[in-house]
Design an enzyme around this catalytic site. Structure first.
Site: not given
Ligand SMILES: [Zn+2]
Length: 188
Positions: A68, A89, A94, A96, A103, A152, A155
């Site tokens: 990231q 982010a 994030s 993630h 995603d 999104e 996501h």
């Protein structure tokens, strides 16, 4: 629960149980990983979609702090921090990185990571069915002043079947509202 007011702690957190789910992957390396609970739920959801004739692919899962950092720094170098903050982010912020989010794509690559992905079969199916497997569309349309992110439709975030179903049935759009947390439109 991670948003622009609530970073991971520690910022370099790594989920202890990252695994590669048995689903259609259009990514590799760390991005093909999820935490074990999310991976199992994703396997059930992707299989149910496939049984209904809808292809869902895992486009991006886990993202480490280090990855990231590289991604965000690239955006800052290219467009400056203000623009970077709308596109990526900051490291440590994030979803993630939690292992609870990923995603999706539809296998064709069409409209990938674009607003029009909302009308692809994979996105339509996920919007209607993901709660049955414990997932919510984390950044819904028009709620960026609460979530900090524009729409999104690709996501998804795992919160469990009970919570996801409850959230949907009560018409609550965001996790911030569901958990009674303050809106997090931007970094402090
Ligand atoms: Zn995402």
């Amino acid at each position: 629960m991670v948003n622009k007011h609530r970073p991971l702690s520690p910022a370099t957190f790594v989920p202890p149980d990252l695994v590669r789910p048995g689903v259609r992957l259009v990514t590799s390396g760390e991005a093909a990983l999820l935490n074990s609970t999310t991976a199992a739920a994703a396997e059930r959801m992707f299989a149910a979609a496939a049984a209904a004739g809808v292809i869902i692919t895992l486009a991006s899962g886990y993202r480490s702090f280090a990855t990231q950092k590289v991604t965000y720094s690239g955006w800052v170098r290219a467009q400056g921090q203000a623009a970077a903050d709308t596109a990526s982010a900051r490291p440590g912020y994030s979803e993630h990185q939690t292992g609870w989010a990923f995603d999706i794509g539809d296998g064709s690559g069409a409209d990938a990571f674009q607003p029009n992905f909302r009308s692809r079969p994979a996105a339509l199916w996920a919007a209607a069915q993901a709660h049955r497997f414990g997932f919510v569309v984390r950044y819904p349309w028009t709620f960026h002043e609460i979530t900090g992110y524009f729409y999104e439709p690709w996501h998804l975030r795992y919160i469990g079947i009970e919570a996801a179903t409850d959230m949907l049935s009560r018409g609550i759009a965001t996790l911030e509202q569901y958990f009674g947390l303050e809106a997090a439109p931007g970094y402090r």
